[in-house]
Design an enzyme around this catalytic site. Structure first.
Site, short mmCIF file in Angstrom:
data_model
loop_
_atom_site.label_atom_id
_atom_site.label_comp_id
_atom_site.label_asym_id
_atom_site.label_seq_id
_atom_site.Cartn_x
_atom_site.Cartn_y
_atom_site.Cartn_z
N ASP A 1 0.84 -1.20 0.00
CA ASP A 1 0.00 0.00 0.00
C ASP A 1 0.88 1.25 0.00
O ASP A 1 0.64 2.21 -0.73
CB ASP A 1 -0.88 -0.03 1.26
N LYS B 1 2.43 -15.47 -2.71
CA LYS B 1 2.95 -16.67 -3.40
C LYS B 1 3.87 -17.50 -2.49
O LYS B 1 3.86 -18.71 -2.52
CB LYS B 1 3.77 -16.22 -4.64
N ARG C 1 -10.65 9.94 -12.40
CA ARG C 1 -9.98 10.07 -11.10
C ARG C 1 -9.35 8.75 -10.66
O ARG C 1 -8.74 8.67 -9.60
CB ARG C 1 -11.01 10.52 -10.05
N LYS C 2 -9.56 7.70 -11.46
CA LYS C 2 -9.07 6.37 -11.06
C LYS C 2 -7.67 6.11 -11.61
O LYS C 2 -7.40 6.35 -12.79
CB LYS C 2 -10.03 5.28 -11.57
C1 LIG Z 1 -7.40 12.29 4.50
C2 LIG Z 1 -6.80 13.07 3.33
C3 LIG Z 1 -5.28 12.98 3.22
C4 LIG Z 1 -4.74 13.60 1.88
C5 LIG Z 1 -3.29 13.08 1.52
C6 LIG Z 1 -3.35 11.65 0.95
C7 LIG Z 1 -2.32 11.01 0.43
C8 LIG Z 1 -0.98 11.62 0.15
C9 LIG Z 1 -0.10 11.60 1.35
C10 LIG Z 1 1.00 10.87 1.48
C11 LIG Z 1 1.49 9.93 0.43
C12 LIG Z 1 2.84 9.41 0.84
C13 LIG Z 1 3.01 8.16 1.19
C14 LIG Z 1 1.92 7.11 1.04
C15 LIG Z 1 1.91 6.23 2.26
C16 LIG Z 1 0.79 5.70 2.73
C17 LIG Z 1 -0.54 6.01 2.12
C18 LIG Z 1 -1.07 4.77 1.37
C19 LIG Z 1 -2.47 5.05 0.83
C20 LIG Z 1 -3.50 4.71 1.86
O1 LIG Z 1 -3.36 3.82 2.67
S1 LIG Z 1 -4.96 5.63 1.78
C21 LIG Z 1 -5.89 5.04 3.17
C22 LIG Z 1 -6.86 3.90 2.83
N1 LIG Z 1 -7.89 4.34 1.93
C23 LIG Z 1 -8.95 5.10 2.37
O2 LIG Z 1 -9.05 5.43 3.53
C24 LIG Z 1 -9.95 5.51 1.33
C25 LIG Z 1 -11.39 5.42 1.87
N2 LIG Z 1 -12.31 5.59 0.74
C26 LIG Z 1 -12.62 6.84 0.29
O3 LIG Z 1 -12.22 7.84 0.85
C27 LIG Z 1 -13.50 6.90 -0.94
O4 LIG Z 1 -14.17 5.68 -1.15
C28 LIG Z 1 -12.68 7.26 -2.21
C29 LIG Z 1 -12.04 8.63 -2.04
C30 LIG Z 1 -11.61 6.20 -2.43
C31 LIG Z 1 -13.61 7.26 -3.42
O5 LIG Z 1 -14.80 7.89 -3.03
P1 LIG Z 1 -15.48 9.07 -3.92
O6 LIG Z 1 -16.85 9.29 -3.38
O7 LIG Z 1 -14.58 10.22 -4.02
O8 LIG Z 1 -15.51 8.51 -5.38
P2 LIG Z 1 -16.53 7.40 -5.97
O9 LIG Z 1 -17.09 6.53 -4.92
O10 LIG Z 1 -17.49 8.15 -6.85
O11 LIG Z 1 -15.50 6.57 -6.84
C32 LIG Z 1 -14.82 7.17 -7.94
C33 LIG Z 1 -14.62 6.06 -8.97
O12 LIG Z 1 -13.85 5.01 -8.36
C34 LIG Z 1 -14.60 3.79 -8.38
N3 LIG Z 1 -14.32 3.05 -7.16
C35 LIG Z 1 -14.30 3.57 -5.89
N4 LIG Z 1 -14.00 2.59 -5.01
C36 LIG Z 1 -13.84 1.44 -5.76
C37 LIG Z 1 -13.52 0.10 -5.43
N5 LIG Z 1 -13.28 -0.28 -4.16
N6 LIG Z 1 -13.41 -0.81 -6.42
C38 LIG Z 1 -13.63 -0.44 -7.70
N7 LIG Z 1 -13.95 0.83 -8.09
C39 LIG Z 1 -14.06 1.75 -7.11
C40 LIG Z 1 -16.04 4.20 -8.46
O13 LIG Z 1 -16.80 3.14 -9.04
C41 LIG Z 1 -15.95 5.41 -9.39
O14 LIG Z 1 -15.74 4.94 -10.68
P3 LIG Z 1 -16.51 5.68 -11.94
O15 LIG Z 1 -15.99 7.11 -11.89
O16 LIG Z 1 -16.06 4.91 -13.15
O17 LIG Z 1 -17.97 5.59 -11.63
#
Ligand SMILES: CCCCC/C=C\C/C=C\C/C=C\C/C=C\CCCC(=O)SCCNC(=O)CCNC(=O)[C@H](O)C(C)(C)COP(=O)(O)OP(=O)(O)OC[C@H]1O[C@@H](n2cnc3c(N)ncnc32)[C@H](O)[C@@H]1OP(=O)(O)O
Length: 203
Positions: free
Chosen positions: A111, A136, A157-158
């Protein structure tokens, strides 16, 4: 060696860049780090700093402060090729099956490597929407693994990424994974602004 980077935001909170070899790193981990770091010389690759904040919040995979006991890693980014490579040594506090790494610890690094890749090569901020992993082979505790991630395609956005994990010598595939990262909308970014560090240390 860890490098002290003063954070303008809060002087008593030190921001230390841990993505450097330390005495807990094995010779194998150090050798792979130096091979990857050599790629930064011509600018194709950049090393992503791995910040330990000494305040109350810590990046999960930087939270074990006993050197060598948790995740010891460095991530390198190739922006043009939309790829990331990570060398990671798994410490003894990450045990799952006896003498082997917890699957959740491997998932954490997958991740993180794919999240760091998306963060560095794509516009905007992305959150993990979906992460699929095929385990694996078990990963030995204390061993070094290499994570290779890339962006496969983007649709609005994906962002679809894939990754695989190999043994230190590259001969064995330990895991493969796919993920979907979704870029935060303008509205979500407005809400998220208050969580983002004010200074340049976003990791
Ligand atoms: C808190 C804000 C922080 C901001 C900074 C963030 C990151 C940058 C920072 C540091 C990076 C540096 C290092 C990285 C280290 C660690 C980070 C690793 C990343 C993580 O550890 S991060 C935590 C775990 N993560 C979450 O905590 C997300 C919880 N979740 C949500 O926040 C919403 O769920 C969201 C935003 C994901 C979407 O929500 P939404 O409402 O904006 O968008 P929507 O639902 O309309 O989806 C739009 C299109 O994606 C498709 N879609 C959505 N989900 C799908 C699924 N599961 N499977 C297949 N398709 C899917 C829909 O089907 C649609 O597709 P279409 O456009 O084709 O219809």
């Amino acid at each position: 060696m860890a490098r002290q980077v003063n954070s303008q935001r809060n002087q008593e909170e030190a921001v230390i860049d841990l993505a450097w070899p330390n005495e807990a790193w094995s010779d194998v981990t150090k050798e792979i780090f130096h091979q990857l770091n050599a790629g930064t010389e011509n600018g194709d690759w950049t090393r992503h700093p791995g910040y330990l904040r000494t305040g109350e919040r810590r990046l999960y995979c930087r939270n074990i402060s006993e050197q060598g006991k948790g995740f010891e890693y460095a991530i390198f980014i190739n922006k043009r090729e939309q790829r990331a490579t990570c060398v990671c040594q798994f410490g003894p506090y990450l045990e799952g099956p006896p003498s082997h790494v917890h699957g959740g610890a491997v998932a954490t690094m997958l991740d993180t490597v794919m999240g760091t890749c998306a963060y560095n090569v794509l516009e905007g901020f992305h959150l993990t929407a979906n992460l699929n992993i095929n385990y694996k082979k078990p990963v030995r505790l204390g061993s070094t693994a290499i994570f290779l991630a890339k962006v496969d395609k983007q649709e609005n956005r994906k962002a679809y990424l894939s990754a695989y994990v190999t043994s230190a010598d590259g001969s064995t595939t330990l895991c493969d994974a796919t993920s979907l990262f979704v870029q935060l909308s303008q509205e979500q970014m407005e809400k998220a602004k208050k969580y983002l560090p004010q200074d340049s240390h976003n990791d």
